[in-house]
Design a protein around this motif. Structure first.
Motif, PDB file in Angstrom:
ATOM      1  N   ALA A   1      66.897  12.582  89.003  1.00  0.00           N
ATOM      2  CA  ALA A   1      67.280  12.046  87.699  1.00  0.00           C
ATOM      3  C   ALA A   1      66.083  11.993  86.761  1.00  0.00           C
ATOM      4  O   ALA A   1      64.930  11.874  87.192  1.00  0.00           O
ATOM      5  N   ARG A   2      66.386  12.065  85.484  1.00  0.00           N
ATOM      6  CA  ARG A   2      65.374  11.809  84.457  1.00  0.00           C
ATOM      7  C   ARG A   2      65.640  10.413  83.913  1.00  0.00           C
ATOM      8  O   ARG A   2      66.678  10.160  83.297  1.00  0.00           O
ATOM      9  N   LEU A   3      64.693   9.507  84.161  1.00  0.00           N
ATOM     10  CA  LEU A   3      64.830   8.123  83.764  1.00  0.00           C
ATOM     11  C   LEU A   3      63.932   7.827  82.579  1.00  0.00           C
ATOM     12  O   LEU A   3      62.836   8.384  82.460  1.00  0.00           O
ATOM     13  N   LEU A   4      64.387   6.942  81.719  1.00  0.00           N
ATOM     14  CA  LEU A   4      63.584   6.442  80.603  1.00  0.00           C
ATOM     15  C   LEU A   4      63.404   4.950  80.788  1.00  0.00           C
ATOM     16  O   LEU A   4      64.389   4.199  80.816  1.00  0.00           O
ATOM     17  N   GLU A   5      62.164   4.517  80.944  1.00  0.00           N
ATOM     18  CA  GLU A   5      61.870   3.089  81.039  1.00  0.00           C
ATOM     19  C   GLU A   5      61.260   2.628  79.721  1.00  0.00           C
ATOM     20  O   GLU A   5      60.204   3.118  79.311  1.00  0.00           O
ATOM     21  N   LEU A   6      61.933   1.681  79.075  1.00  0.00           N
ATOM     22  CA  LEU A   6      61.475   1.168  77.788  1.00  0.00           C
ATOM     23  C   LEU A   6      60.758  -0.162  78.008  1.00  0.00           C
ATOM     24  O   LEU A   6      61.346  -1.112  78.513  1.00  0.00           O
ATOM     25  N   GLY A   7      59.491  -0.217  77.619  1.00  0.00           N
ATOM     26  CA  GLY A   7      58.686  -1.413  77.862  1.00  0.00           C
ATOM     27  C   GLY A   7      58.199  -1.450  79.297  1.00  0.00           C
ATOM     28  O   GLY A   7      58.441  -2.416  80.022  1.00  0.00           O
ATOM     29  N   CYS A   8      57.498  -0.406  79.711  1.00  0.00           N
ATOM     30  CA  CYS A   8      57.101  -0.277  81.114  1.00  0.00           C
ATOM     31  C   CYS A   8      55.956  -1.208  81.501  1.00  0.00           C
ATOM     32  O   CYS A   8      55.663  -1.363  82.689  1.00  0.00           O
ATOM     33  N   GLY A   9      55.294  -1.833  80.511  1.00  0.00           N
ATOM     34  CA  GLY A   9      54.190  -2.733  80.833  1.00  0.00           C
ATOM     35  C   GLY A   9      53.088  -2.024  81.593  1.00  0.00           C
ATOM     36  O   GLY A   9      52.694  -0.903  81.247  1.00  0.00           O
TER      37      GLY A   9
ATOM     38  N   ALA B   1      53.304  -0.702  84.402  1.00  0.00           N
ATOM     39  CA  ALA B   1      53.908   0.358  85.213  1.00  0.00           C
ATOM     40  C   ALA B   1      54.036  -0.009  86.689  1.00  0.00           C
ATOM     41  O   ALA B   1      54.082   0.876  87.543  1.00  0.00           O
ATOM     42  N   PHE B   2      54.149  -1.294  87.011  1.00  0.00           N
ATOM     43  CA  PHE B   2      54.309  -1.686  88.408  1.00  0.00           C
ATOM     44  C   PHE B   2      55.644  -1.197  88.961  1.00  0.00           C
ATOM     45  O   PHE B   2      55.709  -0.574  90.030  1.00  0.00           O
ATOM     46  N   THR B   3      56.743  -1.477  88.248  1.00  0.00           N
ATOM     47  CA  THR B   3      58.040  -1.007  88.713  1.00  0.00           C
ATOM     48  C   THR B   3      58.155   0.499  88.552  1.00  0.00           C
ATOM     49  O   THR B   3      58.776   1.177  89.381  1.00  0.00           O
ATOM     50  N   THR B   4      57.556   1.044  87.519  1.00  0.00           N
ATOM     51  CA  THR B   4      57.527   2.494  87.342  1.00  0.00           C
ATOM     52  C   THR B   4      56.985   3.170  88.587  1.00  0.00           C
ATOM     53  O   THR B   4      57.553   4.147  89.091  1.00  0.00           O
ATOM     54  N   ARG B   5      55.883   2.663  89.087  1.00  0.00           N
ATOM     55  CA  ARG B   5      55.265   3.229  90.295  1.00  0.00           C
ATOM     56  C   ARG B   5      56.201   3.117  91.494  1.00  0.00           C
ATOM     57  O   ARG B   5      56.375   4.077  92.255  1.00  0.00           O
ATOM     58  N   ARG B   6      56.800   1.951  91.681  1.00  0.00           N
ATOM     59  CA  ARG B   6      57.698   1.769  92.825  1.00  0.00           C
ATOM     60  C   ARG B   6      58.858   2.760  92.769  1.00  0.00           C
ATOM     61  O   ARG B   6      59.231   3.345  93.777  1.00  0.00           O
ATOM     62  N   LEU B   7      59.426   2.939  91.591  1.00  0.00           N
ATOM     63  CA  LEU B   7      60.537   3.868  91.445  1.00  0.00           C
ATOM     64  C   LEU B   7      60.093   5.305  91.706  1.00  0.00           C
ATOM     65  O   LEU B   7      60.789   6.065  92.397  1.00  0.00           O
TER      66      LEU B   7
END
Length: 262
Positions: free
Chosen positions: A52-60, A62-68
């Motif tokens: 999937a191509r995901l868009l995270e708005l307000g990633c801060g 990137a802690f959750t970004t990394r986990r995902l």
């Protein structure tokens, strides 16, 4: 989490997304007993993540970004952050090749129409200026593919952690505005309410110093804290420390899982 055996709170607002009255059934908070979960768990359950191509708005940071990125076979995560200082730090992250860091906010998404499978907002919607909330949802609907999902996770204005936070950052009004913007979006039919999930998330801090660094010192906000207020904040926090010097809070949360009509 298996929907057929989950806590009733997870099933409370499983709504017919084609019902135009769904917005009237939404709850800003749940009065019932809530299960402990996390956005990471729920994203893995409810969002299409494989290839999937995901868009995270307000990633801060990137802690959750990394986990995902590390846990799922995503094709790409576009991670947007409106805080310029944090964005510049994110650009220095060397080991997330499937993540593209972009500067910007939800009200102006520089992506083509229908180009992402899911949009994720984790405790960031209420940071969007009130005047831009409706525009933000228009942008989210625009960039989502048909049948794509928006996962909007927001903190509920309750709990011990909130009692400390509101001493210097009272977010009651902006959280209410954010909720009302979600309801307007659902009522408009631009995005349909797939389900509403209420749960408890866990926040942990290794002492007051970490709380000060992560919360008070966050670069996306500036707080007017004098010595007297600082002492009060610390006095409210310290009783939550255990014998190992850790503080743990269970925070009520609400997820509105929205879907772009086919």
């Amino acid at each position: 989490i298996d929907e057929t055996h989950c806590h009733p709170s997870f099933r409370l607002n499983k709504l017919n997304r084609h019902n135009p009255e769904s917005a009237q059934m939404m709850q800003i908070a749940s009065a019932g007993e809530l299960p402990v979960s996390s956005d990471f768990e729920l994203i893995g359950k409810w969002l299409p993540v494989d290839d999937a191509r995901l868009l995270e708005l307000g990633c801060g940071a990137a802690f959750t970004t990394r986990r995902l990125a590390e846990a799922f076979a995503v094709r790409e995560i576009v991670a947007m952050e409106v805080d310029r200082i944090q964005h510049e730090k994110n650009l220095l992250i060397p080991d997330l090749p499937q993540v593209t860091f972009v500067f910007g906010g939800a009200q102006a998404i520089d992506l083509p129409d229908g180009s992402v499978d899911a949009v994720i907002m984790l405790k960031s919607l209420h940071h969007v200026p009130v005047r831009d909330l409706d525009r933000a949802f228009s942008e989210i609907a625009r960039v989502l593919r048909r049948g794509g999902f928006a996962y909007i996770s927001e903190p509920v204005y309750a709990g011990a952690f909130n009692e400390i936070l509101r001493l210097f950052n009272d977010e009651q009004s902006v959280r209410e505005e954010a909720f009302e913007a979600i309801a307007r979006t659902v009522a408009s039919g631009n995005l349909e309410l797939e389900r509403e999930i209420h749960f408890l998330s866990t926040s942990r801090f290794a002492g007051f110093e970490e709380f000060e660094q992560r919360i008070i010192g966050a670069t996306h906000s500036e707080f007017d804290i004098d010595d007297t207020l600082y002492a009060e904040i610390k006095a409210r926090f310290l009783p939550h420390l255990d014998q190992e010097g850790m503080a743990e809070f269970l925070n009520p949360m609400r997820v509105d899982l929205l879907r772009k009509p086919d």
